[in-house]
Design a protein around this motif. Structure first.
Motif, PDB file in Angstrom:
ATOM      1  N   ALA A 125      54.400  52.375  41.843  1.00 29.28           N
ATOM      2  CA  ALA A 125      55.778  52.851  41.930  1.00 29.28           C
ATOM      3  C   ALA A 125      55.861  54.040  42.883  1.00 29.28           C
ATOM      4  CB  ALA A 125      56.280  53.252  40.548  1.00 29.28           C
ATOM      5  N   GLN A 126      54.844  54.901  42.794  1.00 32.16           N
ATOM      6  CA  GLN A 126      54.792  56.071  43.678  1.00 32.16           C
ATOM      7  C   GLN A 126      54.639  55.633  45.138  1.00 32.16           C
ATOM      8  OE1 GLN A 126      55.133  59.309  42.429  1.00 32.16           O
ATOM      9  NE2 GLN A 126      55.496  59.616  44.605  1.00 32.16           N
ATOM     10  N   ILE A 127      53.826  54.611  45.370  1.00 28.99           N
ATOM     11  CA  ILE A 127      53.615  54.103  46.725  1.00 28.99           C
ATOM     12  C   ILE A 127      54.931  53.545  47.278  1.00 28.99           C
ATOM     13  CG2 ILE A 127      52.512  52.241  48.063  1.00 28.99           C
ATOM     14  CD1 ILE A 127      49.988  52.704  46.381  1.00 28.99           C
ATOM     15  N   ALA A 128      55.624  52.778  46.464  1.00 26.96           N
ATOM     16  CA  ALA A 128      56.889  52.190  46.918  1.00 26.96           C
ATOM     17  C   ALA A 128      57.870  53.300  47.288  1.00 26.96           C
ATOM     18  CB  ALA A 128      57.478  51.304  45.839  1.00 26.96           C
ATOM     19  N   HIS A 129      57.927  54.309  46.449  1.00 26.48           N
ATOM     20  CA  HIS A 129      58.812  55.432  46.743  1.00 26.48           C
ATOM     21  C   HIS A 129      58.399  56.119  48.035  1.00 26.48           C
ATOM     22  CE1 HIS A 129      60.186  59.655  46.354  1.00 26.48           C
ATOM     23  NE2 HIS A 129      61.310  59.007  46.142  1.00 26.48           N
ATOM     24  N   GLY A 130      57.103  56.337  48.187  1.00 20.87           N
ATOM     25  CA  GLY A 130      56.585  56.997  49.388  1.00 20.87           C
ATOM     26  C   GLY A 130      56.880  56.204  50.655  1.00 20.87           C
ATOM     27  N   SER A 131      56.906  54.873  50.545  1.00 20.93           N
ATOM     28  CA  SER A 131      57.156  54.039  51.715  1.00 20.93           C
ATOM     29  C   SER A 131      58.626  54.027  52.101  1.00 20.93           C
ATOM     30  CB  SER A 131      56.706  52.602  51.450  1.00 20.93           C
ATOM     31  OG  SER A 131      55.319  52.568  51.252  1.00 20.93           O
ATOM     32  N   LEU A 132      59.486  54.158  51.105  1.00 19.34           N
ATOM     33  CA  LEU A 132      60.928  54.020  51.372  1.00 19.34           C
ATOM     34  C   LEU A 132      61.608  55.357  51.630  1.00 19.34           C
ATOM     35  CD1 LEU A 132      61.644  51.356  48.642  1.00 19.34           C
ATOM     36  CD2 LEU A 132      61.633  50.998  51.104  1.00 19.34           C
ATOM     37  N   ALA A 133      61.001  56.442  51.159  1.00 20.50           N
ATOM     38  CA  ALA A 133      61.696  57.732  51.201  1.00 20.50           C
ATOM     39  C   ALA A 133      61.809  58.391  52.580  1.00 20.50           C
ATOM     40  CB  ALA A 133      61.021  58.688  50.222  1.00 20.50           C
ATOM     41  N   PRO A 134      60.810  58.266  53.466  1.00 23.77           N
ATOM     42  CA  PRO A 134      60.836  59.152  54.640  1.00 23.77           C
ATOM     43  C   PRO A 134      61.980  58.953  55.627  1.00 23.77           C
ATOM     44  CG  PRO A 134      58.615  58.342  54.275  1.00 23.77           C
ATOM     45  CD  PRO A 134      59.522  57.547  53.388  1.00 23.77           C
ATOM     46  N   ASP A 135      62.518  57.735  55.727  1.00 22.82           N
ATOM     47  CA  ASP A 135      63.518  57.528  56.773  1.00 22.82           C
ATOM     48  C   ASP A 135      64.901  57.992  56.346  1.00 22.82           C
ATOM     49  OD1 ASP A 135      62.085  56.301  58.942  1.00 22.82           O
ATOM     50  OD2 ASP A 135      61.715  54.673  57.518  1.00 22.82           O
ATOM     51  N   PRO A 136      65.480  58.887  57.137  1.00 22.31           N
ATOM     52  CA  PRO A 136      66.826  59.328  56.819  1.00 22.31           C
ATOM     53  C   PRO A 136      67.819  58.204  57.098  1.00 22.31           C
ATOM     54  CG  PRO A 136      66.115  60.274  58.905  1.00 22.31           C
ATOM     55  CD  PRO A 136      64.961  59.485  58.376  1.00 22.31           C
ATOM     56  N   GLU A 137      68.826  58.093  56.238  1.00 19.14           N
ATOM     57  CA  GLU A 137      69.908  57.137  56.500  1.00 19.14           C
ATOM     58  C   GLU A 137      70.802  57.724  57.574  1.00 19.14           C
ATOM     59  OE1 GLU A 137      71.036  54.248  55.529  1.00 19.14           O
ATOM     60  OE2 GLU A 137      69.488  53.750  54.057  1.00 19.14           O
ATOM     61  N   PRO A 138      71.242  56.910  58.515  1.00 13.83           N
ATOM     62  CA  PRO A 138      72.205  57.432  59.487  1.00 13.83           C
ATOM     63  C   PRO A 138      73.480  57.844  58.742  1.00 13.83           C
ATOM     64  CG  PRO A 138      71.380  55.269  60.124  1.00 13.83           C
ATOM     65  CD  PRO A 138      70.932  55.510  58.720  1.00 13.83           C
ATOM     66  N   HIS A 139      73.909  59.054  58.965  1.00 14.17           N
ATOM     67  CA  HIS A 139      75.101  59.564  58.302  1.00 14.17           C
ATOM     68  C   HIS A 139      76.305  59.188  59.129  1.00 14.17           C
ATOM     69  CE1 HIS A 139      77.373  62.770  56.086  1.00 14.17           C
ATOM     70  NE2 HIS A 139      76.593  62.300  55.141  1.00 14.17           N
ATOM     71  N   LYS A 140      77.477  59.341  58.559  1.00 18.29           N
ATOM     72  CA  LYS A 140      78.705  59.074  59.307  1.00 18.29           C
ATOM     73  C   LYS A 140      78.704  59.890  60.592  1.00 18.29           C
ATOM     74  CE  LYS A 140      83.077  60.585  58.562  1.00 18.29           C
ATOM     75  NZ  LYS A 140      84.202  60.958  57.714  1.00 18.29           N
ATOM     76  N   GLY A 141      79.014  59.251  61.664  1.00 15.70           N
ATOM     77  CA  GLY A 141      79.040  59.947  62.943  1.00 15.70           C
ATOM     78  C   GLY A 141      77.654  60.232  63.474  1.00 15.70           C
TER      79      GLY A 141
END
Lengths: 339, 151
Positions: free
Chosen positions: B85-101
């Motif tokens: 579960a920690q690995i999955a979180h670590g893999s998905l967390a680093p990329d920031p979502e593009p914010h509005k604008g």
């Protein structure tokens, strides 16, 4: 760094190619790749491309490990493309790289795609300190090394040369299989007439968008009136674009007193470009280095090779810093592995 | 099971005509540890009205949000162990979502619950789809190249 051989897995997926490569101390152990080919008249969109990559990246990885005859435990480091490139495909590959690094408990390394091309070119050709012409679908740069950076001497001020070629191919509905650039190159060989096109070198920089707009505007009219053939247009476009690239490369070489030129990137496997660069180099008493499509076009081994250079000089990327970035200039990377 | 990934999202139709959306992806820690994220992240920006919340600003009635009562929903994806579960979180967390604008939420906030605004429901849909696509890819990667080496 620990003695003994270092094996690096490289994962690439910044555009429509996805690749996995294994490199051990300058030896490419495996380097499989898949290409997303859109129908004629269409380009590759980020969402579709990412879906393509998701569908084959794991099979590619298995293929790479099998071909190299390696077990994951023998991999010392997982390198992936941090940028520049298209966001969705980059994230797809980065997510896999992060998962692997954590599963195998190995260090992760984010690699600049452009630096990957340069290091692969140097490895394959043995060029020591070349002036680099990096030409692809997303990038057009003339680069020379100085003081721990790959410095950009000249570049496009709008679209990349490969993008100009790809979009011209869409205008003529030239097939994207195996790539639009390859098909333009084959057609250009049958061109007989040089159609005059804008020639837009601005100092050390080049501009391609005006040439594209011009040819988009006149192509159908000229073809309808049989003033020229599609082959003539392919020929004329190549001659004009490549002459511009050769001019700025030559100027950079003159400035640096360079005796070596290296062509990398997807457009770099165009034989006409290599021929024109070769003539320029011969006139200057310099040597031209180029690679074939296996290493010119985006591939996993180039990321592994740049990763190998970075890793052996102590660089690693922490998981929380492993975000991808669509913009990542070549000169942002500190080149710790060269004097 | 005590370990899982939680994806929650809720939406309100804001008074200014935009969608306000909260979504969070986090790993529920095993019993006895504090979960890596529960509740909204106040640091990111001032909170506006959320689903189920009473409008607190009675004075400016014209700016009250129109509630579309989406119940906040939760998706739990169980993993065989806390490490996975920690690995999955670590893999998905680093990329920031593009914010509005094109504005990005700084990556170091991502491990905590995250919120963002989208002008259109379409953008919300795309974002959640892509999150689930990446989650599925992580799980496939684990199936093919796991289990994690013991540490």
């Amino acid at each position: 760094m620990a003695p003994g051989p270092i094996t690096v897995l490289g994962l690439e997926g910044s555009a429509n190619k996805v690749g996995a490569g294994l490199v051990r101390d300058g030896q490419v152990l495996s380097n499989p790749r898949r290409t997303f080919v859109p129908p004629p008249g269409q380009g590759f969109l980020p969402g579709q491309t990412a879906r393509h990559h998701r569908g084959c990246v794991l099979a590619l990885l298995q293929e790479a490990l099998q071909e190299a005859g390696l077990d994951p435990s023998q991999v010392d480091c997982v390198a992936y493309t941090k940028g520049p490139g298209m966001g969705a495909p980059l994230v797809t590959v980065a997510v896999v790289a992060r998962t692997l690094a954590q599963l195998w408990n190995k260090p992760l390394l984010g690699v600049n795609h452009c630096v990957g091309h340069i290091e692969m070119g140097r490895l394959i050709t043995g060029a020591q300190n070349p002036t680099v012409l990096y030409v692809s679908g997303g990038n057009t740069q003339v680069i020379a090394y100085s003081e721990h950076r790959y410095r950009i001497f000249g570049e496009t001020i709008d679209i990349a040369v490969g993008n100009c070629l790809d979009r011209f191919a869409r205008v003529l509905k030239i097939s994207n299989d195996p790539s639009p650039g390859y098909n333009i190159e084959q057609m250009a060989k049958k061109g007989r007439q040089l159609v005059e096109l804008p020639y837009t070198v601005k100092g050390m920089d080049v501009s391609f968008s005006g040439i594209l707009s011009h040819i988009e505007e006149v192509a159908h009219k000229m073809l309808a009136s049989e003033e020229c053939t599609p082959e003539d247009l392919c020929f004329s476009l190549q001659e004009t674009l490549f002459a511009m690239l050769v001019e700025i490369t030559e100027r950079a070489m003159a400035h640096c007193g360079s005796r070596e030129a290296l062509v990398v990137g997807g457009v770099g496997c165009n034989m006409r470009l290599q021929e024109m660069m070769g003539i320029m180099c011969a006139e200057r008493g310099a040597q031209l280095f180029a690679t074939d499509e296996r290493f010119c076009i985006d591939n996993g081994a180039m990321i592994a090779q740049a990763g190998w250079e970075m890793f052996r000089t102590g660089q690693v990327t922490q998981l929380e810093d492993s975000w991808i970035t669509q913009r990542y200039r070549t000169d942002e990377v500190e080149v710790t592995w060269r004097d | 099971h005590d370990v899982g990934m939680v994806l929650g999202y809720g939406g309100v139709m804001g008074g200014e005509g935009g969608w306000e959306v909260g979504r969070w992806g986090s790993v529920c820690a095993p019993r006895g540890q504090s979960p890596l994220g529960a509740g909204p992240d106040h640091k990111l920006r001032p909170r506006r009205q959320h689903v189920g919340a009473e409008p607190s600003d009675g004075g400016s009635r014209s700016r009250l949000p129109l509630f579309l009562n989406f119940p906040p929903s939760t998706l739990r994806v169980p993993f065989p162990s806390p490490l996975e579960a920690q690995i999955a979180h670590g893999s998905l967390a680093p990329d920031p979502e593009p914010h509005k604008g094109g504005d990005h939420i700084p990556s170091h906030h991502i491990s905590s619950p995250r919120h963002w605004k989208a002008d259109e429901a379409r953008i919300l849909r795309v974002s959640i789809n892509s999150f689930l696509d990446h989650l599925a890819l992580v799980i496939q990667t684990m199936e093919m190249f796991g289990p994690p080496v013991p540490r």
